[in-house]
Design an enzyme around this catalytic site. Structure first.
Site, PDB file in Angstrom:
ATOM      1  N   LYS A 124       0.770  -1.218   0.076  1.00 40.30           N
ATOM      2  CA  LYS A 124       0.008  -0.178   0.053  1.00 40.30           C
ATOM      3  C   LYS A 124       0.988   1.279  -0.100  1.00 40.30           C
ATOM      4  O   LYS A 124       2.123   1.154   0.378  1.00 40.30           O
ATOM      5  CB  LYS A 124      -0.892   0.024   1.430  1.00 40.30           C
ATOM      6  CG  LYS A 124      -2.108   0.691   1.131  1.00 40.30           C
ATOM      7  CD  LYS A 124      -3.265  -0.001   0.507  1.00 40.30           C
ATOM      8  CE  LYS A 124      -4.132   0.675   0.084  1.00 40.30           C
ATOM      9  NZ  LYS A 124      -5.656   0.079  -0.158  1.00 40.30           N
ATOM     10  N   ASP A 164      -7.005   4.206  -4.371  1.00 40.17           N
ATOM     11  CA  ASP A 164      -7.739   4.175  -3.038  1.00 40.17           C
ATOM     12  C   ASP A 164      -8.157   5.383  -2.940  1.00 40.17           C
ATOM     13  O   ASP A 164      -8.533   6.304  -3.824  1.00 40.17           O
ATOM     14  CB  ASP A 164      -6.701   3.716  -2.030  1.00 40.17           C
ATOM     15  CG  ASP A 164      -7.475   3.351  -0.824  1.00 40.17           C
ATOM     16  OD1 ASP A 164      -7.907   1.990  -0.517  1.00 40.17           O
ATOM     17  OD2 ASP A 164      -7.703   4.146   0.294  1.00 40.17           O
TER      18      ASP A 164
END
Ligand code: NDP
Ligand code: 2IT
Length: 443
Positions: A124, A164
């Site tokens: 991430k 995201d």
């Protein structure tokens, strides 16, 4: 070392990373007994290795705003675990971004990705950059600078970011444009690309659609269907949009939805024109819900969450820890039967504990929101063979993957034919898969 000792050590060492510790504790609560029962896992020290990211890259992102002033943000990429495939996971651009949040997201991504059945590791990244109120050229300059600092650590077989919170097709375009300029390669190094330049059909809808497919499977297990079910959604972004679109198509009623500024009540359910306008608002970088309420004359409640509205199903799709003890008690009082997470870790630890004791059937994000990354994996496959599949083909694969994730959770989380601990099922299945692979690949 037994699991308990590892947990205690981790809690002490990372007190300054509360979200990361929260995600680890939730995971440990399901798998500690399995770890302790397997000598080979302890021999390879898999649990201690599993909670340390392979690498965290931190970098400065300088950029120039429209007024000609130099701005600075901090960028990150957490490459957590690549035992099953290249690091894979989104980028978040939001002022709240920090190492703790990205570590929790990357940690959960490792297990989520393993559930998709695709060969994907977990990672991430993101930056504490706030895209709100920024012009398109400012977002472009920021995204280009971000890529300049990180491109050499990425690669179609090394690390493949996606979107995201705060990162959608526009940002992916600017990031990809810079990557292509630097490497002269047109490859699947990012997913969530535009359909004309390497993207996959259904990727924009995939997380929301996948969550609804998961919900349908949960309902089917109870010999029930989604038709006419009343759903309340939080968040007014990409995931929420996909949820509302598919729920409407399948005959469910989304009767309330919230944005960061409050919520609207739509007793007859959101209709196609509302869904289309949601997309319009989002493309204008305006993800607040007040203009939506004004346009359609919905009752708007400012600065409140939507869980006071009685319904059948709650689908939190905004951000981590948005549902606390008070909220979950409201869901119980209002007779909700299901809570299906679209966001990552939207329930606080205390809320999860109450949920587990309640009769609400609960699907954890790492299972129910895995449709987004699953279609990202399918985008990588299409890029690798230089082909674009039709929407039906991608949707069909997404549906099958969500069904398989659901059934895996049932297999590992069944308490009785009526009662499934989906969170334990998801944690156990993914832990065993990754622990075995770690043992097989050596230290
Ligand atoms: P978007 O940026 O499209 O939308 C996010 C929405 O949530 C915005 O309205 C945002 O408003 C709001 N939000 C963000 N942070 C907060 C906060 N601290 N408090 C209240 N509201 C907040 O993001 P996505 O729809 O892509 O992501 C939503 C959730 O789903 C996240 O948890 C993400 O990690 C998860 N997810 C996303 C996937 C994807 O493919 N996009 C896949 C799987 C999970 P504001 O900016 O004003 O805070
Ligand atoms: O949380 C997630 O699964 C995502 N933001 C999507 C990740 C991806 O690589 O598509």
């Amino acid at each position: 070392m037994k699991a308990n000792e590892i947990i205690t050590k981790l809690q002490i060492k990372y007190t300054h990373e509360p979200e990361f510790v929260q995600a680890c504790m939730e995971f440990f609560s399901s798998i500690a007994h399995i770890y302790d029962a397997h000598e080979e896992y302890q021999q390879a020290n898999v649990l201690e290795r599993m909670v340390v990211p392979d690498r965290i890259i931190t970098f400065q992102v300088p950029w120039i705003n429209d007024a000609g002033k130099v701005q600075v943000n901090t960028g990150y990429r957490v490459q957590f675990n690549n035992v099953l495939g290249p690091y894979k996971g989104g980028l978040r651009f939001h002022p709240s971004v920090n190492v703790s949040i990205l570590k929790f997201l990357a940690f959960e991504q490792v297990f989520k990705n393993s559930l998709t059945t695709l060969p994907l590791g977990g990672g991430k990244g993101g930056a504490d950059f706030d895209p709100k109120g920024k012009s398109k050229t400012e977002i472009m300059r920021f995204s280009q600078s971000f890529m300049l600092r990180i491109w050499s650590d990425l690669g179609q077989n090394i690390d493949v970011p996606a979107g995201d919170i705060g990162v959608g097709k526009q940002e992916i375009g600017f990031l990809y444009g810079m990557y292509k300029r630097l490497t002269r390669e047109h490859v699947g190094v990012l997913t969530g690309k535009g359909i004309d330049w390497g993207g996959s059909r259904i990727r924009p809808e995939a997380t929301g659609y996948g969550a609804i497919y998961f919900l349908e499977r949960m309902l089917a297990l109870q010999k029930d269907t989604i038709t006419q079910k009343r759903i309340v959604v939080s968040g007014f972004g990409n995931v929420a949009w996909g949820v509302v679109k598919k729920a409407h198509e399948l005959g469910a009623l989304v009767i309330a939805i919230s944005g960061p500024d409050g919520f609207i009540h739509a007793p007859n359910g959101l209709q196609q024109e509302h869904i289309d306008f949601m997309l319009e608002l989002r493309s204008g970088n305006l993800d607040i819900i007040k203009p939506f309420a004004d346009k359609f004359g919905f009752v708007f409640t400012p600065d409140k969450k939507p869980w006071s509205i009685p319904a059948d199903i709650a689908m939190p799709c905004a951000t981590q820890n948005e549902i606390n003890e008070y909220d979950v008690n409201q869901l119980i009082e209002n007779n909700y039967s299901y809570l299906v997470e679209g966001a990552n870790m939207p329930c606080t630890q205390a809320a999860q504990e109450i949920l587990k004791k309640s009769s609400i059937r609960y699907a954890p994000g790492k299972a129910s929101n895995a449709g987004g990354v699953a279609v990202s994996g399918l985008e990588m496959t299409q890029n690798a063979v230089r082909y674009t599949w039709a929407a039906e083909g991608v949707d069909d694969k997404l549906r099958r993957i969500m069904a398989e994730i659901h059934d895996t959770c049932v297999l590992h989380g069944k308490i009785s034919p009526q009662k499934i601990d989906y969170a334990a099922g998801a944690n156990i299945a993914s832990f065993v898969k990754i622990a075995n692979a770690m043992c097989e690949l050596g230290v």
